[in-house]
Design a protein around this motif. Sequence first.
Motif, mmCIF file in Angstrom:
data_model
loop_
_atom_site.group_PDB
_atom_site.id
_atom_site.type_symbol
_atom_site.label_atom_id
_atom_site.label_comp_id
_atom_site.label_asym_id
_atom_site.label_seq_id
_atom_site.Cartn_x
_atom_site.Cartn_y
_atom_site.Cartn_z
ATOM 1 N N GLU A 301 2.713 6.484 -18.416
ATOM 2 C CA GLU A 301 1.713 7.057 -17.506
ATOM 3 C C GLU A 301 1.875 6.437 -16.128
ATOM 4 O OE1 GLU A 301 -1.611 7.141 -21.135
ATOM 5 O OE2 GLU A 301 -1.747 5.661 -19.525
ATOM 6 N N THR A 302 3.111 6.340 -15.706
ATOM 7 C CA THR A 302 3.436 5.652 -14.463
ATOM 8 C C THR A 302 2.793 6.331 -13.248
ATOM 9 O OG1 THR A 302 5.532 5.175 -15.503
ATOM 10 C CG2 THR A 302 5.369 4.752 -13.140
ATOM 11 N N GLY A 303 2.111 5.544 -12.440
ATOM 12 C CA GLY A 303 1.500 6.066 -11.219
ATOM 13 C C GLY A 303 2.113 5.415 -9.993
ATOM 14 N N ARG A 304 1.682 4.190 -9.742
ATOM 15 C CA ARG A 304 2.051 3.466 -8.525
ATOM 16 C C ARG A 304 3.558 3.485 -8.231
ATOM 17 N NH1 ARG A 304 -0.743 -0.418 -6.132
ATOM 18 N NH2 ARG A 304 -2.124 -0.728 -7.899
ATOM 19 N N TYR A 305 4.365 3.158 -9.235
ATOM 20 C CA TYR A 305 5.806 3.080 -9.014
ATOM 21 C C TYR A 305 6.359 4.404 -8.472
ATOM 22 C CZ TYR A 305 10.770 3.284 -10.032
ATOM 23 O OH TYR A 305 12.119 3.473 -9.905
ATOM 24 N N LEU A 306 5.798 5.509 -8.960
ATOM 25 C CA LEU A 306 6.347 6.809 -8.578
ATOM 26 C C LEU A 306 5.968 7.232 -7.168
ATOM 27 C CD1 LEU A 306 5.879 8.885 -11.860
ATOM 28 C CD2 LEU A 306 8.024 8.075 -10.871
ATOM 29 N N ILE A 307 4.725 6.968 -6.770
ATOM 30 C CA ILE A 307 4.250 7.595 -5.527
ATOM 31 C C ILE A 307 4.113 6.625 -4.355
ATOM 32 C CG2 ILE A 307 1.792 7.342 -6.075
ATOM 33 C CD1 ILE A 307 3.333 10.438 -4.400
ATOM 34 N N ASP A 308 3.987 5.319 -4.639
ATOM 35 C CA ASP A 308 3.625 4.411 -3.540
ATOM 36 C C ASP A 308 4.589 4.508 -2.361
ATOM 37 O OD1 ASP A 308 1.718 2.726 -2.576
ATOM 38 O OD2 ASP A 308 2.627 0.878 -3.340
ATOM 39 N N GLU A 309 5.883 4.426 -2.660
ATOM 40 C CA GLU A 309 6.869 4.377 -1.573
ATOM 41 C C GLU A 309 7.140 5.732 -0.934
ATOM 42 O OE1 GLU A 309 10.199 1.931 -3.232
ATOM 43 O OE2 GLU A 309 8.533 1.243 -4.458
ATOM 44 N N ALA A 310 6.536 6.773 -1.477
ATOM 45 C CA ALA A 310 6.710 8.102 -0.869
ATOM 46 C C ALA A 310 5.622 8.388 0.154
ATOM 47 C CB ALA A 310 6.696 9.177 -1.953
ATOM 48 N N GLY A 311 4.688 7.451 0.339
ATOM 49 C CA GLY A 311 3.561 7.696 1.244
ATOM 50 C C GLY A 311 3.555 6.758 2.443
ATOM 51 N N TYR A 312 3.280 7.342 3.616
ATOM 52 C CA TYR A 312 3.220 6.581 4.870
ATOM 53 C C TYR A 312 1.909 6.925 5.567
ATOM 54 C CZ TYR A 312 8.304 6.744 4.152
ATOM 55 O OH TYR A 312 9.565 6.661 3.629
ATOM 56 N N LEU A 313 1.424 5.992 6.346
ATOM 57 C CA LEU A 313 0.277 6.306 7.203
ATOM 58 C C LEU A 313 0.693 6.075 8.653
ATOM 59 C CD1 LEU A 313 -2.752 7.033 7.517
ATOM 60 C CD2 LEU A 313 -3.222 4.588 7.483
ATOM 61 N N LEU A 314 0.549 7.130 9.458
ATOM 62 C CA LEU A 314 0.794 6.976 10.889
ATOM 63 C C LEU A 314 -0.545 6.704 11.551
ATOM 64 C CD1 LEU A 314 3.223 9.973 11.581
ATOM 65 C CD2 LEU A 314 3.739 7.657 10.812
ATOM 66 N N THR A 315 -0.580 5.670 12.375
ATOM 67 C CA THR A 315 -1.818 5.330 13.075
ATOM 68 C C THR A 315 -1.464 4.979 14.515
ATOM 69 O OG1 THR A 315 -3.713 3.802 13.127
ATOM 70 C CG2 THR A 315 -1.697 2.958 12.172
ATOM 71 N N SER A 316 -2.370 5.284 15.427
ATOM 72 C CA SER A 316 -2.078 5.079 16.845
ATOM 73 C C SER A 316 -2.915 3.955 17.412
ATOM 74 C CB SER A 316 -2.387 6.343 17.640
ATOM 75 O OG SER A 316 -1.789 7.448 17.021
ATOM 76 N N ILE A 317 -2.330 3.249 18.359
ATOM 77 C CA ILE A 317 -3.079 2.220 19.074
ATOM 78 C C ILE A 317 -4.055 2.937 19.999
ATOM 79 C CG2 ILE A 317 -2.913 0.284 20.702
ATOM 80 C CD1 ILE A 317 -1.368 -0.321 18.152
ATOM 81 N N GLN A 318 -5.333 2.670 19.798
ATOM 82 C CA GLN A 318 -6.338 3.302 20.651
ATOM 83 C C GLN A 318 -6.733 2.392 21.812
ATOM 84 O OE1 GLN A 318 -7.144 6.414 20.354
ATOM 85 N NE2 GLN A 318 -5.889 6.620 18.517
ATOM 86 N N ALA A 319 -6.654 1.100 21.590
ATOM 87 C CA ALA A 319 -7.027 0.147 22.648
ATOM 88 C C ALA A 319 -6.551 -1.239 22.231
ATOM 89 C CB ALA A 319 -8.539 0.141 22.836
ATOM 90 N N TYR A 320 -6.633 -2.154 23.181
ATOM 91 C CA TYR A 320 -6.347 -3.551 22.835
ATOM 92 C C TYR A 320 -7.219 -4.427 23.712
ATOM 93 C CZ TYR A 320 -3.089 -2.298 26.553
ATOM 94 O OH TYR A 320 -2.538 -1.763 27.685
ATOM 95 N N LYS A 321 -7.416 -5.616 23.238
ATOM 96 C CA LYS A 321 -8.211 -6.578 23.993
ATOM 97 C C LYS A 321 -7.795 -7.967 23.559
ATOM 98 C CE LYS A 321 -12.323 -5.248 22.056
ATOM 99 N NZ LYS A 321 -13.705 -5.393 21.511
ATOM 100 N N ARG A 322 -8.293 -8.928 24.295
ATOM 101 C CA ARG A 322 -7.978 -10.299 23.897
ATOM 102 C C ARG A 322 -9.246 -10.949 23.352
ATOM 103 N NH1 ARG A 322 -3.344 -12.623 24.146
ATOM 104 N NH2 ARG A 322 -2.402 -11.059 25.496
ATOM 105 N N LEU A 323 -9.144 -11.508 22.170
ATOM 106 C CA LEU A 323 -10.306 -12.127 21.549
ATOM 107 C C LEU A 323 -10.547 -13.501 22.171
ATOM 108 C CD1 LEU A 323 -9.583 -11.172 17.822
ATOM 109 C CD2 LEU A 323 -10.924 -9.936 19.540
ATOM 110 N N PRO A 324 -11.752 -14.042 22.019
ATOM 111 C CA PRO A 324 -12.060 -15.345 22.629
ATOM 112 C C PRO A 324 -11.075 -16.447 22.241
ATOM 113 C CG PRO A 324 -14.059 -14.329 21.806
ATOM 114 C CD PRO A 324 -12.931 -13.460 21.363
ATOM 115 N N ASN A 325 -10.468 -16.340 21.070
ATOM 116 C CA ASN A 325 -9.503 -17.381 20.670
ATOM 117 C C ASN A 325 -8.112 -17.131 21.227
ATOM 118 O OD1 ASN A 325 -8.513 -15.301 19.166
ATOM 119 N ND2 ASN A 325 -8.816 -16.275 17.167
ATOM 120 N N GLY A 326 -7.968 -16.118 22.092
ATOM 121 C CA GLY A 326 -6.683 -15.870 22.735
ATOM 122 C C GLY A 326 -5.825 -14.876 22.002
ATOM 123 N N MET A 327 -6.221 -14.502 20.807
ATOM 124 C CA MET A 327 -5.415 -13.580 19.999
ATOM 125 C C MET A 327 -5.508 -12.167 20.549
ATOM 126 S SD MET A 327 -4.192 -14.063 16.695
ATOM 127 C CE MET A 327 -3.930 -13.217 15.175
#
Length: 440
Positions: A301-327
């Motif tokens: 009943e294989t699930g993960r092995y079969l489908i995991d590597e066939a899926g991608y998520l594209l995501t876009s950078i909407q903004a950036y900032k610098r956190l108080p710790n400099g990161m």
Amino acid sequence: MKYKKPVINRIDFAISSKYGSPLHSQKIRTEIDGIGVHELVEQYGSPLFVFSQKRIKEQYMQLKQAFEDRYPKLKLSWSYKTNYLNAICKIYHQLGSGAEVVSEFEYDKALANNVTPSDIIYNGPYKPKEYLKKAILNNSKIHVDHLLELEDVQSIAQELDQVVNVAIRVNMDVGVYPNWNRFGFNYDNNEAYEAIKFIANSPYLNLNGLHTHIGTFILEANAYKIATIKLMKLRQQALEEFGMNVEYIDLGGGFASKNHLKGIYQSPEVVVPSVDEYAQAITNAIYEYNTSDELPTLYLETGRYLIDEAGYLLTSIQAYKRLPNGMKSYILDAGVNILYTSAWYNFNIEIDKDYDNLTEPSILNGPLCMNIDVINDNISLPPLERNSILTISPVGAYNITQSMQFIRYRPRVVLIDDDSNTRLIRQEDDLQSVMAKELE
Ligand SMILES: *Cc1c(COP(=O)(O)O)cnc(C)c1O
């Protein structure tokens, strides 16, 4: 020019440990199956789940080949909960796979996808009695979880005045912890044996299968060997002591994908067994412990092995900032609402081009108003721009079925087929779909 507050970044030169360099190398991905990531986002929006039919088939053939090279009687059942988008399920069904379901709606979905009812395996700790009856009338494969359910099946069989085939789910110690011992009947304390005895003593029940699902992302092929041996011993007892010929054994799912589990330093290429190792462990144990004239049919009943590597998520950078710790903090349009498995994995995160600049430790935050909405809390990245696209993988297993409509609409899903044509296989949520079940 506007004044910008200066920042000082510590440049961590790659200090190697025995596991290699601690810095993420900046991998670049411009396309999936020949289609540009920017092109995909332009056409379908961001974020976007993308599935590769080519990859689905490759994984499937590898699994099938590994087992069929070693064993003559193999049946695969696609685990619906791993990803039950119809377009995905139908690819597996076309490749010859039955269905493995764990709820009423998954059962109905498999029927609606035209799976032959006897090729549907009905698993799970809770099966309402009317669905047990439906599955029995359909001659589906019933995998009983506990004694009360066995009694339910018996009473339905009595009502129908027929002998019903059942399989039992068995849990056991296979040296992998935590032990998934809350599902099914325990092997090691004889509970499974007692269940077999109950079935043998019932005029309405017959044992046709033995099932176990030892866990998920199992990194020890040897655990499957132990599991197979225990099922084979039960099968032998069923035959020798009760004269019941168990047609099949079902080793469940659990094969690991090439994902990077948090807390494991070595790469998946090093720690994840090959599908041949899993196949070798299981089939050798069957041959070694088979005492009957007939080999059992082997279900997976294989699930993960079969489908995991066939899926991608594209995501876009909407903004950036610098956190108080400099990161440096990037705000993405995809968060833990649609990447449930980010709690367990350090995904591959690939940038869309060579930015030709120094990298710095950065944090990838999702769009939710929740402190925990973090996709990666320390990744070395060059200065990305607004609308830079990140490709996150592997994300094909469990993320879509476990995604939640929380704060944001769930995104579209596209499939790239064998001929490199893209096809929308799930629309994004909208206000209407989100409110569809609300009443005032
Ligand atoms: C979830 C599940 C599977 C699939 O497991 P994977 O780890 O994704 O391969 C198979 N069988 C049962 C009973 C399950 O609950």
